[in-house]
Design a protein around this motif. Sequence first.
Motif, mmCIF file in Angstrom:
data_model
loop_
_atom_site.group_PDB
_atom_site.id
_atom_site.type_symbol
_atom_site.label_atom_id
_atom_site.label_comp_id
_atom_site.label_asym_id
_atom_site.label_seq_id
_atom_site.Cartn_x
_atom_site.Cartn_y
_atom_site.Cartn_z
ATOM 1 N N ALA A 24 0.796 -1.172 0.066
ATOM 2 C CA ALA A 24 0.075 0.171 0.090
ATOM 3 C C ALA A 24 0.734 1.359 0.034
ATOM 4 N N THR A 25 2.099 1.243 0.091
ATOM 5 C CA THR A 25 2.883 2.228 0.292
ATOM 6 C C THR A 25 4.267 1.981 -0.768
ATOM 7 N N GLU A 26 4.976 3.283 -1.062
ATOM 8 C CA GLU A 26 6.078 3.223 -1.867
ATOM 9 C C GLU A 26 6.864 4.671 -1.453
ATOM 10 N N GLU A 27 8.258 4.136 -1.259
ATOM 11 C CA GLU A 27 9.224 5.163 -0.770
ATOM 12 C C GLU A 27 9.747 6.157 -1.820
ATOM 13 N N LYS A 28 9.460 7.445 -1.437
ATOM 14 C CA LYS A 28 9.686 8.418 -2.719
ATOM 15 C C LYS A 28 10.803 9.261 -2.132
ATOM 16 N N ASP A 29 11.976 8.709 -1.450
ATOM 17 C CA ASP A 29 12.987 9.252 -1.036
ATOM 18 C C ASP A 29 14.115 9.839 -1.900
ATOM 19 N N VAL A 30 15.036 10.667 -1.685
ATOM 20 C CA VAL A 30 15.902 11.046 -2.839
ATOM 21 C C VAL A 30 17.127 10.030 -2.988
ATOM 22 N N TYR A 212 12.634 18.733 1.618
ATOM 23 C CA TYR A 212 13.780 18.313 1.214
ATOM 24 C C TYR A 212 14.078 17.693 -0.265
ATOM 25 N N ARG A 213 13.220 16.940 -0.509
ATOM 26 C CA ARG A 213 13.209 16.154 -1.877
ATOM 27 C C ARG A 213 13.042 17.393 -3.209
ATOM 28 N N GLU A 214 12.188 18.092 -2.832
ATOM 29 C CA GLU A 214 12.083 19.166 -3.663
ATOM 30 C C GLU A 214 13.392 20.165 -3.940
ATOM 31 N N ALA A 215 13.843 20.376 -2.904
ATOM 32 C CA ALA A 215 15.046 21.326 -2.847
ATOM 33 C C ALA A 215 16.042 20.652 -3.384
ATOM 34 N N VAL A 216 16.250 19.159 -3.391
ATOM 35 C CA VAL A 216 17.460 18.424 -4.127
ATOM 36 C C VAL A 216 17.096 18.504 -5.534
ATOM 37 N N GLU A 217 16.083 18.267 -5.960
ATOM 38 C CA GLU A 217 15.680 18.246 -7.199
ATOM 39 C C GLU A 217 16.196 19.605 -7.935
ATOM 40 N N GLU A 218 15.742 20.706 -7.318
ATOM 41 C CA GLU A 218 15.897 22.081 -7.756
ATOM 42 C C GLU A 218 17.474 22.180 -8.032
ATOM 43 N N VAL A 219 18.124 21.591 -6.880
ATOM 44 C CA VAL A 219 19.609 21.891 -6.933
ATOM 45 C C VAL A 219 20.106 21.000 -8.284
ATOM 46 N N VAL A 220 19.522 19.857 -8.493
ATOM 47 C CA VAL A 220 19.960 19.139 -9.652
ATOM 48 C C VAL A 220 19.858 19.927 -10.767
ATOM 49 N N GLN A 221 18.538 20.365 -11.132
ATOM 50 C CA GLN A 221 18.169 21.060 -12.191
ATOM 51 C C GLN A 221 19.145 22.221 -12.437
ATOM 52 N N SER A 222 19.620 22.913 -11.350
ATOM 53 C CA SER A 222 20.331 24.127 -11.318
ATOM 54 C C SER A 222 21.693 23.570 -11.868
ATOM 55 N N LYS A 223 22.193 22.374 -11.441
ATOM 56 C CA LYS A 223 23.595 21.734 -12.170
ATOM 57 C C LYS A 223 23.329 21.659 -13.368
ATOM 58 N N LEU A 224 22.201 21.146 -14.013
ATOM 59 C CA LEU A 224 22.229 20.771 -15.400
ATOM 60 C C LEU A 224 21.906 21.989 -16.231
ATOM 61 N N THR A 225 21.360 22.891 -15.637
ATOM 62 C CA THR A 225 21.105 24.366 -16.524
ATOM 63 C C THR A 225 21.996 25.339 -16.312
ATOM 64 N N GLY A 226 22.787 25.398 -15.095
ATOM 65 C CA GLY A 226 23.709 26.260 -14.765
ATOM 66 C C GLY A 226 23.240 27.412 -14.332
ATOM 67 N N VAL A 227 21.832 27.617 -14.152
ATOM 68 C CA VAL A 227 21.343 28.408 -13.108
ATOM 69 C C VAL A 227 21.211 28.553 -11.748
#
Length: 267
Positions: A24-30, A212-227
């Motif tokens: 009934a559950t699934e982990e969505k950790d970074v 926390y997960r949203e912040a990490v994903e934002e940092v990853v996108q920043s690394k990819l785009t350079g923004v």
Amino acid sequence: MPRSIWKGAISFGLVTIPVKLYSATEEKDVSFRQVHPKDGGRIKYKRVCEKCGEEVPYGEIAKGYELPDGRMVILEKEDFDQLPLTTTKSVEVVQFVGEDEVDPTYFAKTYFMEAEGPGTKPYVLLRDALIKTGRCAVVKVALRSREALALIRPVDGVLRMHTMLWPDELRDGAFAAPPADVTVSDAEVTMAQSFIEALAGDFDPSQFHDAYREAVEEVVQSKLTGVEVAAPEEEAEEAEVVDLVAALRASVEAAKKRREEGAKQAV
């Protein structure tokens, strides 16, 4: 449609209910990979026998039970298939209890139970009987190579099964209790109650998110785009408050303000 992880039957007195179990559950950790920072290559580990030094393929690794004297007993798949357990393919009801009698600390994992074939009518019978009596079923079941206690309860028309820890798997938390000579005043308790009331409401899990997960994903996108990611605003440091009543009064005011702002944004 998810895949079922177990098939068996609920033993409800002389009634048998064929069922399937679904997680009934699934982990969505970074999730991170261990990599070589020089070239980004993933780090891999080898399974090596400590005695002969040979690398052992995963499919050839067996389960070993080490005795207190150091001797190792090798167990094969056939040994587990022949375990003298009546719960390997059945969910055995052992007791019916009120839901509030079970400490949530016991809960380990949650599963959906689906009726299979002719099990639909007895499934509905058990579900409706639990609802009418306001009780849940304590059961024993063998999942993932171990037997567990579990609790079956009806939720939104579906039977859910919560696997539980055994009593000796719960640690004694008495060490964490504050000293008995530490007390609080009636005024402090009253103000704490006011704070609780200021934040009281119906639980709606959809209102919360993993920042926390949203912040990490934002940092990853920043690394990819350079923004560069905008730095969060620093909150002003508050002076240490020794007076609990004053601190709680300020907390109540802040809670009311947040609730009013939330109501305005909703409109």
